[in-house]
Design a protein around this motif. Sequence first.
Motif, PDB file in Angstrom:
ATOM      1  N   PHE A   1       3.277   5.894  -3.126  1.00 15.42           N
ATOM      2  CA  PHE A   1       4.399   6.694  -3.608  1.00 15.42           C
ATOM      3  C   PHE A   1       4.732   6.442  -5.071  1.00 15.42           C
ATOM      4  CE2 PHE A   1       5.473   6.818   1.016  1.00 15.42           C
ATOM      5  CZ  PHE A   1       5.314   8.188   1.160  1.00 15.42           C
ATOM      6  N   GLY A   2       3.973   5.588  -5.743  1.00 17.84           N
ATOM      7  CA  GLY A   2       4.146   5.395  -7.179  1.00 17.84           C
ATOM      8  C   GLY A   2       5.104   4.301  -7.593  1.00 17.84           C
ATOM      9  N   PHE A   3       5.501   3.457  -6.686  1.00 18.93           N
ATOM     10  CA  PHE A   3       6.389   2.345  -7.029  1.00 18.93           C
ATOM     11  C   PHE A   3       5.541   1.121  -7.357  1.00 18.93           C
ATOM     12  CE2 PHE A   3       8.936   4.944  -4.038  1.00 18.93           C
ATOM     13  CZ  PHE A   3       9.966   5.280  -4.912  1.00 18.93           C
TER      14      PHE A   3
ATOM     15  N   ALA B   1       5.159  -2.498  -5.383  1.00 19.45           N
ATOM     16  CA  ALA B   1       3.834  -2.735  -4.805  1.00 19.45           C
ATOM     17  C   ALA B   1       3.257  -4.063  -5.280  1.00 19.45           C
ATOM     18  CB  ALA B   1       2.884  -1.588  -5.157  1.00 19.45           C
ATOM     19  N   ALA B   2       3.419  -4.357  -6.556  1.00 21.14           N
ATOM     20  CA  ALA B   2       2.904  -5.614  -7.095  1.00 21.14           C
ATOM     21  C   ALA B   2       3.638  -6.810  -6.492  1.00 21.14           C
ATOM     22  CB  ALA B   2       3.027  -5.629  -8.605  1.00 21.14           C
ATOM     23  N   SER B   3       4.943  -6.683  -6.340  1.00 24.95           N
ATOM     24  CA  SER B   3       5.720  -7.771  -5.749  1.00 24.95           C
ATOM     25  C   SER B   3       5.334  -7.999  -4.291  1.00 24.95           C
ATOM     26  CB  SER B   3       7.217  -7.464  -5.830  1.00 24.95           C
ATOM     27  OG  SER B   3       7.622  -7.374  -7.174  1.00 24.95           O
ATOM     28  N   ALA B   4       5.221  -6.922  -3.539  1.00 25.57           N
ATOM     29  CA  ALA B   4       4.855  -7.056  -2.131  1.00 25.57           C
ATOM     30  C   ALA B   4       3.443  -7.614  -1.986  1.00 25.57           C
ATOM     31  CB  ALA B   4       4.972  -5.705  -1.428  1.00 25.57           C
ATOM     32  N   ALA B   5       2.538  -7.211  -2.863  1.00 22.33           N
ATOM     33  CA  ALA B   5       1.170  -7.744  -2.808  1.00 22.33           C
ATOM     34  C   ALA B   5       1.160  -9.234  -3.139  1.00 22.33           C
ATOM     35  CB  ALA B   5       0.271  -6.974  -3.760  1.00 22.33           C
ATOM     36  N   GLY B   6       1.969  -9.642  -4.089  1.00 20.26           N
ATOM     37  CA  GLY B   6       2.065 -11.063  -4.431  1.00 20.26           C
ATOM     38  C   GLY B   6       2.609 -11.891  -3.280  1.00 20.26           C
ATOM     39  N   ILE B   7       3.629 -11.375  -2.616  1.00 19.40           N
ATOM     40  CA  ILE B   7       4.196 -12.074  -1.463  1.00 19.40           C
ATOM     41  C   ILE B   7       3.162 -12.155  -0.340  1.00 19.40           C
ATOM     42  CG2 ILE B   7       5.948 -11.938   0.347  1.00 19.40           C
ATOM     43  CD1 ILE B   7       7.804 -10.698  -1.788  1.00 19.40           C
ATOM     44  N   ALA B   8       2.449 -11.054  -0.107  1.00 16.62           N
ATOM     45  CA  ALA B   8       1.419 -11.047   0.934  1.00 16.62           C
ATOM     46  C   ALA B   8       0.327 -12.065   0.624  1.00 16.62           C
ATOM     47  CB  ALA B   8       0.816  -9.652   1.063  1.00 16.62           C
ATOM     48  N   GLN B   9      -0.030 -12.172  -0.639  1.00 21.12           N
ATOM     49  CA  GLN B   9      -1.062 -13.123  -1.035  1.00 21.12           C
ATOM     50  C   GLN B   9      -0.585 -14.564  -0.804  1.00 21.12           C
ATOM     51  OE1 GLN B   9      -2.191 -12.748  -5.126  1.00 21.12           O
ATOM     52  NE2 GLN B   9      -4.158 -13.747  -4.804  1.00 21.12           N
ATOM     53  N   LEU B  10       0.642 -14.859  -1.158  1.00 18.40           N
ATOM     54  CA  LEU B  10       1.193 -16.199  -0.923  1.00 18.40           C
ATOM     55  C   LEU B  10       1.230 -16.533   0.566  1.00 18.40           C
ATOM     56  CD1 LEU B  10       4.166 -16.423  -3.432  1.00 18.40           C
ATOM     57  CD2 LEU B  10       2.156 -17.884  -3.357  1.00 18.40           C
TER      58      LEU B  10
ATOM     59  N   LEU C   1       0.821  -1.210   0.000  1.00 19.52           N
ATOM     60  CA  LEU C   1       0.000   0.000   0.000  1.00 19.52           C
ATOM     61  C   LEU C   1       0.858   1.263   0.000  1.00 19.52           C
ATOM     62  CD1 LEU C   1      -2.884  -0.880   2.469  1.00 19.52           C
ATOM     63  CD2 LEU C   1      -2.995  -0.696  -0.009  1.00 19.52           C
ATOM     64  N   VAL C   2       1.889   1.280   0.823  1.00 22.28           N
ATOM     65  CA  VAL C   2       2.764   2.456   0.891  1.00 22.28           C
ATOM     66  C   VAL C   2       3.516   2.632  -0.419  1.00 22.28           C
ATOM     67  CG1 VAL C   2       4.789   3.421   2.063  1.00 22.28           C
ATOM     68  CG2 VAL C   2       2.957   2.368   3.398  1.00 22.28           C
TER      69      VAL C   2
END
Length: 53
Positions: A18-20, A24-33, A13-14
Amino acid sequence: MLRYAIIFFVIALVAALFGFGGIAASAAGIAQLLFYGFIILAVVSLVVGLIRR
């Protein structure tokens, strides 16, 4: 495990704020796993606990 999923979700989310987008997509994927891993382990633990009774 659920704690780490929440941490990676907040990082996503953060980073998105900030536009990264890539981070963001990588962190969301890791969180989902991590979240799905938590759900699977919780269900397995519940089933094993019921069987042991």
